[in-house]
Design a protein around this motif. Structure first.
Motif, PDB file in Angstrom:
ATOM      1  N   ASN A  28       0.818  -1.212   0.000  1.00  0.00           N
ATOM      2  CA  ASN A  28       0.000   0.000   0.000  1.00  0.00           C
ATOM      3  C   ASN A  28       0.859   1.272   0.000  1.00  0.00           C
ATOM      4  OD1 ASN A  28      -2.650   0.977  -0.223  1.00  0.00           O
ATOM      5  ND2 ASN A  28      -2.701   1.533   1.936  1.00  0.00           N
ATOM      6  N   HIS A  29       2.005   1.183  -0.669  1.00  0.00           N
ATOM      7  CA  HIS A  29       2.886   2.344  -0.760  1.00  0.00           C
ATOM      8  C   HIS A  29       2.381   3.333  -1.792  1.00  0.00           C
ATOM      9  CE1 HIS A  29       6.767   0.405   1.079  1.00  0.00           C
ATOM     10  NE2 HIS A  29       5.867   0.751   1.976  1.00  0.00           N
ATOM     11  N   ASN A  30       2.655   4.612  -1.529  1.00  0.00           N
ATOM     12  CA  ASN A  30       2.177   5.659  -2.425  1.00  0.00           C
ATOM     13  C   ASN A  30       2.947   5.722  -3.739  1.00  0.00           C
ATOM     14  OD1 ASN A  30       0.261   6.738  -0.560  1.00  0.00           O
ATOM     15  ND2 ASN A  30       1.940   7.727   0.539  1.00  0.00           N
ATOM     16  N   VAL A  31       4.219   5.388  -3.678  1.00  0.00           N
ATOM     17  CA  VAL A  31       5.091   5.630  -4.817  1.00  0.00           C
ATOM     18  C   VAL A  31       5.539   4.317  -5.447  1.00  0.00           C
ATOM     19  CG1 VAL A  31       7.062   6.965  -5.643  1.00  0.00           C
ATOM     20  CG2 VAL A  31       5.987   7.576  -3.479  1.00  0.00           C
ATOM     21  N   MET A  32       5.517   4.288  -6.767  1.00  0.00           N
ATOM     22  CA  MET A  32       6.056   3.137  -7.501  1.00  0.00           C
ATOM     23  C   MET A  32       7.022   3.647  -8.554  1.00  0.00           C
ATOM     24  SD  MET A  32       2.785   0.547  -7.792  1.00  0.00           S
ATOM     25  CE  MET A  32       3.785  -0.918  -8.085  1.00  0.00           C
ATOM     26  N   TYR A  33       8.162   2.955  -8.663  1.00  0.00           N
ATOM     27  CA  TYR A  33       9.240   3.377  -9.554  1.00  0.00           C
ATOM     28  C   TYR A  33       9.543   2.257 -10.561  1.00  0.00           C
ATOM     29  CZ  TYR A  33      10.350   6.123  -5.309  1.00  0.00           C
ATOM     30  OH  TYR A  33      10.296   6.929  -4.197  1.00  0.00           O
ATOM     31  N   TRP A  34      10.025   2.674 -11.719  1.00  0.00           N
ATOM     32  CA  TRP A  34      10.617   1.736 -12.670  1.00  0.00           C
ATOM     33  C   TRP A  34      12.057   2.160 -12.934  1.00  0.00           C
ATOM     34  CZ3 TRP A  34       9.065  -2.889 -14.120  1.00  0.00           C
ATOM     35  CH2 TRP A  34       7.707  -3.210 -14.076  1.00  0.00           C
ATOM     36  N   TYR A  35      12.968   1.186 -12.725  1.00  0.00           N
ATOM     37  CA  TYR A  35      14.380   1.393 -13.007  1.00  0.00           C
ATOM     38  C   TYR A  35      14.800   0.438 -14.125  1.00  0.00           C
ATOM     39  CZ  TYR A  35      15.480   4.225  -8.866  1.00  0.00           C
ATOM     40  OH  TYR A  35      15.553   5.228  -7.940  1.00  0.00           O
ATOM     41  N   GLN A  36      15.742   0.896 -14.936  1.00  0.00           N
ATOM     42  CA  GLN A  36      16.372   0.046 -15.945  1.00  0.00           C
ATOM     43  C   GLN A  36      17.828  -0.164 -15.519  1.00  0.00           C
ATOM     44  OE1 GLN A  36      17.992   1.787 -19.609  1.00  0.00           O
ATOM     45  NE2 GLN A  36      16.626   0.450 -20.777  1.00  0.00           N
ATOM     46  N   GLN A  37      18.245  -1.421 -15.502  1.00  0.00           N
ATOM     47  CA  GLN A  37      19.636  -1.681 -15.163  1.00  0.00           C
ATOM     48  C   GLN A  37      20.273  -2.547 -16.237  1.00  0.00           C
ATOM     49  OE1 GLN A  37      20.556  -4.028 -11.702  1.00  0.00           O
ATOM     50  NE2 GLN A  37      22.647  -3.291 -11.643  1.00  0.00           N
ATOM     51  N   LYS A  38      21.274  -1.988 -16.904  1.00  0.00           N
ATOM     52  CA  LYS A  38      22.042  -2.752 -17.873  1.00  0.00           C
ATOM     53  C   LYS A  38      23.276  -3.310 -17.178  1.00  0.00           C
ATOM     54  CE  LYS A  38      20.294  -0.224 -21.840  1.00  0.00           C
ATOM     55  NZ  LYS A  38      20.617   0.534 -23.078  1.00  0.00           N
ATOM     56  N   ASP A  85      17.418  -2.010 -25.604  1.00  0.00           N
ATOM     57  CA  ASP A  85      16.502  -2.010 -24.463  1.00  0.00           C
ATOM     58  C   ASP A  85      16.598  -3.294 -23.646  1.00  0.00           C
ATOM     59  OD1 ASP A  85      14.044  -0.391 -26.563  1.00  0.00           O
ATOM     60  OD2 ASP A  85      15.510   0.509 -25.194  1.00  0.00           O
ATOM     61  N   ALA A  86      17.408  -4.213 -24.093  1.00  0.00           N
ATOM     62  CA  ALA A  86      17.623  -5.437 -23.318  1.00  0.00           C
ATOM     63  C   ALA A  86      18.291  -5.065 -22.003  1.00  0.00           C
ATOM     64  CB  ALA A  86      18.498  -6.410 -24.097  1.00  0.00           C
ATOM     65  N   ALA A  87      17.682  -5.445 -20.902  1.00  0.00           N
ATOM     66  CA  ALA A  87      18.168  -5.023 -19.586  1.00  0.00           C
ATOM     67  C   ALA A  87      17.359  -5.733 -18.514  1.00  0.00           C
ATOM     68  CB  ALA A  87      18.036  -3.510 -19.414  1.00  0.00           C
ATOM     69  N   MET A  88      17.754  -5.494 -17.271  1.00  0.00           N
ATOM     70  CA  MET A  88      16.927  -5.886 -16.127  1.00  0.00           C
ATOM     71  C   MET A  88      16.058  -4.680 -15.789  1.00  0.00           C
ATOM     72  SD  MET A  88      16.127  -8.016 -13.679  1.00  0.00           S
ATOM     73  CE  MET A  88      17.447  -9.189 -13.337  1.00  0.00           C
ATOM     74  N   TYR A  89      14.779  -4.906 -15.624  1.00  0.00           N
ATOM     75  CA  TYR A  89      13.855  -3.830 -15.247  1.00  0.00           C
ATOM     76  C   TYR A  89      13.382  -4.079 -13.826  1.00  0.00           C
ATOM     77  CZ  TYR A  89      14.154  -2.224 -19.981  1.00  0.00           C
ATOM     78  OH  TYR A  89      14.648  -1.731 -21.165  1.00  0.00           O
ATOM     79  N   LEU A  90      13.670  -3.109 -12.963  1.00  0.00           N
ATOM     80  CA  LEU A  90      13.359  -3.228 -11.545  1.00  0.00           C
ATOM     81  C   LEU A  90      12.207  -2.304 -11.184  1.00  0.00           C
ATOM     82  CD1 LEU A  90      17.010  -3.124 -10.217  1.00  0.00           C
ATOM     83  CD2 LEU A  90      15.509  -5.098 -10.067  1.00  0.00           C
ATOM     84  N   CYS A  91      11.245  -2.866 -10.491  1.00  0.00           N
ATOM     85  CA  CYS A  91      10.153  -2.077  -9.932  1.00  0.00           C
ATOM     86  C   CYS A  91      10.438  -1.901  -8.439  1.00  0.00           C
ATOM     87  CB  CYS A  91       8.834  -2.817 -10.139  1.00  0.00           C
ATOM     88  SG  CYS A  91       7.400  -2.059  -9.354  1.00  0.00           S
ATOM     89  N   ALA A  92      10.166  -0.733  -7.926  1.00  0.00           N
ATOM     90  CA  ALA A  92      10.349  -0.481  -6.493  1.00  0.00           C
ATOM     91  C   ALA A  92       9.185   0.350  -5.979  1.00  0.00           C
ATOM     92  CB  ALA A  92      11.673   0.238  -6.238  1.00  0.00           C
ATOM     93  N   THR A  93       8.955   0.274  -4.692  1.00  0.00           N
ATOM     94  CA  THR A  93       7.914   1.091  -4.067  1.00  0.00           C
ATOM     95  C   THR A  93       8.487   1.775  -2.837  1.00  0.00           C
ATOM     96  OG1 THR A  93       7.059  -0.546  -2.488  1.00  0.00           O
ATOM     97  CG2 THR A  93       6.232  -0.688  -4.738  1.00  0.00           C
ATOM     98  N   SER A  94       7.850   2.862  -2.442  1.00  0.00           N
ATOM     99  CA  SER A  94       8.183   3.498  -1.171  1.00  0.00           C
ATOM    100  C   SER A  94       6.942   4.215  -0.670  1.00  0.00           C
ATOM    101  CB  SER A  94       9.365   4.458  -1.300  1.00  0.00           C
ATOM    102  OG  SER A  94       9.041   5.560  -2.123  1.00  0.00           O
ATOM    103  N   ARG A  95       6.899   4.419   0.654  1.00  0.00           N
ATOM    104  CA  ARG A  95       5.737   5.088   1.223  1.00  0.00           C
ATOM    105  C   ARG A  95       5.663   6.526   0.713  1.00  0.00           C
ATOM    106  NH1 ARG A  95       2.761   3.161   4.931  1.00  0.00           N
ATOM    107  NH2 ARG A  95       4.360   1.671   5.536  1.00  0.00           N
TER     108      ARG A  95
END
Lengths: 112, 113
Positions: A28-38, A85-95
């Protein structure tokens, strides 16, 4: 357990074929992020949502879009994937924006 | 332009010894720093943090030191254990904890039994 879940773990897509990566959270965090990591590079923030407010990073290509239909889900859409665009895609959340990120396990995208 | 730099890609340490992982930053507005640990096939997990009002924060075997004048921080792990073998990311944000995180490239730590 409260967590951040990314599906699928591995995704293979064809060059130019639209692909969607999924992230869900039970925190139930307010923020969601998408990161790309090569490989051997720092995770790079693409965009984030604070509730329904979308915040795009200035250098995120137009090829990358995101949707957050509700608090729990956030999607990353790549309209025309290229080989770069080949990469690891990381989703993260924070309050709130900033510290205390909880990451998902990531989706490794391969473009063929 | 990399604002958070982890210049050593890897570190190998004997079990029981101290591991010292270094991180430098260029943005003088950064005032909150975190370390994340990442195992293969898993997402990064939060390890320890420090705000700029402190120069040291300790949590069990993990201690983070901050040298603001040098724009340098380090993570000390003592004693190192084989289970500590992972990739360690340094991250920083500005305006306290309420800002986006900027990550370094990560350091791969290997702890030899």
């Amino acid at each position: 357990d409260a967590m951040v879940i990314q599906n699928p773990r591995y995704q293979v897509t064809q060059f130019g074929k639209p692909v969607t990566l999924s992230c869900s959270q039970t925190l139930n965090h307010n923020v969601m992020y998408w990161y790309q990591q090569k490989s051997s590079q720092a995770p790079k923030l693409l965009f984030h949502y604070y509730d329904k407010d979308f915040n795009n990073e200035a250098d995120t290509p137009d090829n990358f879009q995101s949707r957050r239909p509700n608090t729990s889900f956030c999607f990353l859409d790549i309209r025309s994937p290229g080989l770069g665009d080949a990469a690891m895609y990381l989703c993260a959340t924070s309050r709130d924006v900033g510290g205390g990120y909880t990451f998902g396990s990531g989706t490794r995208l391969t473009v063929v | 332009d990399q604002q958070v730099k982890q210049n050593s890609p890897s570190l190998s340490v004997q079990e029981g010894r101290i591991s010292i992982l270094n991180c430098d930053y260029t943005n003088s507005m950064f005032d909150y720093f975190l370390w994340y640990k990442k195992y293969p096939a898993e997402g990064p997990t939060f390890l320890i943090s420090i705000s700029s009002i402190k120069d040291k924060n300790e949590d069990g075997r993990f201690t983070v030191f901050l040298n603001k004048s040098a724009k340098h921080l380090s993570l000390h792990i003592v004693p190192s254990q084989p289970g500590d073998s992972a990739v360690y990311f340094c991250a920083a944000s500005a305006a306290g904890a309420n800002s986006k995180l900027t990550f370094g490239k990560g350091i791969t730590l290997s702890v030899r039994p």
